[in-house]
Design a protein around this motif. Structure first.
Motif, short mmCIF file in Angstrom:
data_model
loop_
_atom_site.label_atom_id
_atom_site.label_comp_id
_atom_site.label_asym_id
_atom_site.label_seq_id
_atom_site.Cartn_x
_atom_site.Cartn_y
_atom_site.Cartn_z
N PHE A 134 0.91 -1.14 0.06
CA PHE A 134 -0.15 -0.06 0.14
C PHE A 134 0.79 1.27 0.11
O PHE A 134 1.93 1.30 0.65
N ARG A 135 0.49 2.16 -0.79
CA ARG A 135 1.05 3.42 -0.69
C ARG A 135 0.01 4.69 -0.81
O ARG A 135 -0.89 4.39 -1.56
N VAL A 136 0.43 5.82 -0.20
CA VAL A 136 -0.39 6.85 -0.30
C VAL A 136 0.31 8.32 -0.04
O VAL A 136 1.58 8.01 0.42
N GLY A 137 0.19 9.11 -0.76
CA GLY A 137 0.64 10.58 -1.08
C GLY A 137 0.65 10.83 -2.32
O GLY A 137 -0.12 10.72 -3.13
N THR A 138 1.66 11.68 -2.66
CA THR A 138 1.86 12.33 -3.95
C THR A 138 3.14 11.56 -4.55
O THR A 138 4.51 11.89 -4.07
N PHE A 139 2.89 11.04 -5.89
CA PHE A 139 3.99 10.24 -6.48
C PHE A 139 3.89 10.00 -8.02
O PHE A 139 2.54 10.36 -8.31
N LEU A 140 4.69 9.53 -8.43
CA LEU A 140 4.52 9.41 -9.98
C LEU A 140 3.86 7.89 -10.37
O LEU A 140 3.74 7.01 -9.64
N ASN A 141 3.08 8.13 -11.15
CA ASN A 141 2.21 6.78 -11.68
C ASN A 141 3.04 6.25 -12.72
O ASN A 141 3.84 6.58 -13.04
N TRP A 142 2.30 4.81 -13.01
CA TRP A 142 2.88 3.97 -13.85
C TRP A 142 2.90 4.37 -15.21
O TRP A 142 3.87 4.23 -15.93
N TRP A 143 2.22 5.53 -15.54
CA TRP A 143 2.22 6.12 -17.10
C TRP A 143 3.37 6.93 -17.22
O TRP A 143 3.83 7.41 -18.19
N ASP A 144 4.00 7.20 -15.88
CA ASP A 144 5.28 7.88 -16.32
C ASP A 144 6.67 7.18 -16.83
O ASP A 144 7.52 7.70 -17.29
N ASN A 156 0.44 11.83 -20.64
CA ASN A 156 0.05 13.27 -20.37
C ASN A 156 0.44 13.61 -19.04
O ASN A 156 1.51 14.06 -18.79
N VAL A 157 -0.30 13.57 -17.96
CA VAL A 157 0.00 13.77 -16.38
C VAL A 157 0.55 12.48 -15.81
O VAL A 157 -0.05 11.18 -16.23
N THR A 158 1.48 12.47 -15.01
CA THR A 158 2.23 11.33 -14.52
C THR A 158 2.19 11.62 -13.02
O THR A 158 2.57 10.37 -12.31
#
Length: 336
Positions: A134-144, A156-158
């Motif tokens: 589990f991870r919570v916070g602000t971070f880069l998505n798999w799309w990055d 587009n946004v990552t």
């Protein structure tokens, strides 16, 4: 005993006492035991124990100098040099529920035209807590994650503020993420509705030198989605990669085209030199029906010395009903 003997004896006694007190005053106290920083090898290289705790910390980052070139918003040739400083803090410890991680990345950029010029302040680029899967916070998505070269447009946004879970079984992995959406991130600016949520999912497998990953995402605000499939395989002296994309409409995850295909081949020419040619085709470029585009380029990576790398890329772009253009960048980066 006469008076003279008595005075001499008294003076000698006083001198002895004074000497003892002076000697006591300059005796240094023994130093307290010192706790040295211990190397922590449980989570990889670069970690050390925070003194007095069982938490391991790794500090890293980089300094980057880059010059971009290409057409500006007015369609004229232009260039822009800028710098970035990035510092990361990665803290880990073992618990009965798995590895507990907290990660912070802070960076700032100077003299970048997109940010209005001048020197920008530092900002928190990523900050999250992770336990188990589990991870919570602000971070880069798999799309990055994208192709090795610098030719493809794969997202587009990552970066989102998200809550996600990932199962990683080694050869097989899967995950789901609930992402907060910013309405400024579409091709056309849209007003806020209070319902800016996205859901993205990932499944992937790695067998030998072959890796496959499938991403899916749904934007509840625009009620549009996107898919991306990624195949990479070790071929000869390098790695071949192929990506396919689809977007049902404008969404925050991928909106460069209705559909697209990209490929590249990265190979090490020498121990220090890596060369990556690549190309991408866009159907209904920027979701405009009947407007197609293609892009081809070359990326070169060269290791000058350990932790100091030079990267250069040049890309040629051809868009229907627009003039052809050339863009790229030259980058020098010192990592630590």
């Amino acid at each position: 005993m006469n008076i003279k003997s008595l005075l001499i004896g008294s003076a000698a006694a006083l001198a002895a006492v004074s000497g003892a007190q002076a000697a006591d005053a300059i005796v240094a106290a023994e130093p307290e035991p010192m706790e040295y920083v211990r190397v922590c090898d449980a989570f990889g290289t670069g970690f050390f124990y925070i003194p007095g705790t069982e938490t391991c910390l790794k500090i890293g980052g980089y300094v980057r100098f880059q010059t971009d070139f290409g057409r500006d918003q007015l369609g004229t040739s232009d260039w822009d040099s800028w710098t970035r400083a990035r510092v990361t803090f990665d803290a880990k410890s073992d618990t009965e529920l798995g590895t507990l991680t907290s990660f912070i990345a802070i960076h700032g950029e100077a003299s970048k035209k997109e940010s209005g010029g001048g020197t920008s302040g530092f900002k928190v680029d990523e900050a999250y807590i992770e336990l188990g899967g589990f991870r919570v916070g602000t971070f880069l998505n798999w799309w990055d994650d994208d192709l090795i070269g610098e030719t493809d447009v794969s997202s587009n946004v990552t970066r989102f503020t998200s809550a996600r879970y990932v199962y990683d079984g080694g050869t097989f992995r899967a995950g789901i993420s609930v992402d907060e959406i910013n309405t400024d991130d579409y091709l056309v600016a849209l007003p806020s509705s209070g319902n800016e949520v996205g859901v993205s999912g990932m499944i992937g497998t790695t067998l030998g030198g072959v890796n496959f990953e499938l991403l899916g995402a749904y934007d509840t605000y625009t009620e549009e989605g996107a898919l991306r499939a990624w195949l990479s395989a070790d071929v000869g002296p390098g790695t071949f990669e192929l990506m396919g994309y689809y977007a049902s409409g404008d969404n925050v995850y991928f909106n460069a085209a209705k559909w697209s295909v990209a490929a590249d081949y990265s190979f090490k020419a020498t121990d220090k030199l890596t060369i990556t040619p690549g190309a991408q085709y866009f159907g209904d470029y920027e979701l405009v029906k009947g407007i197609d585009a293609w892009k081809a380029g070359l990326t070169v990576d060269y290791t000058i010395v350990e932790n100091l790398k030079l990267k250069a890329t040049v890309n040629y772009i051809d868009i229907d009903k627009q003039d052809d253009s050339v863009e790229g960048f030259l980058r020098l980066q010192r990592s630590f």
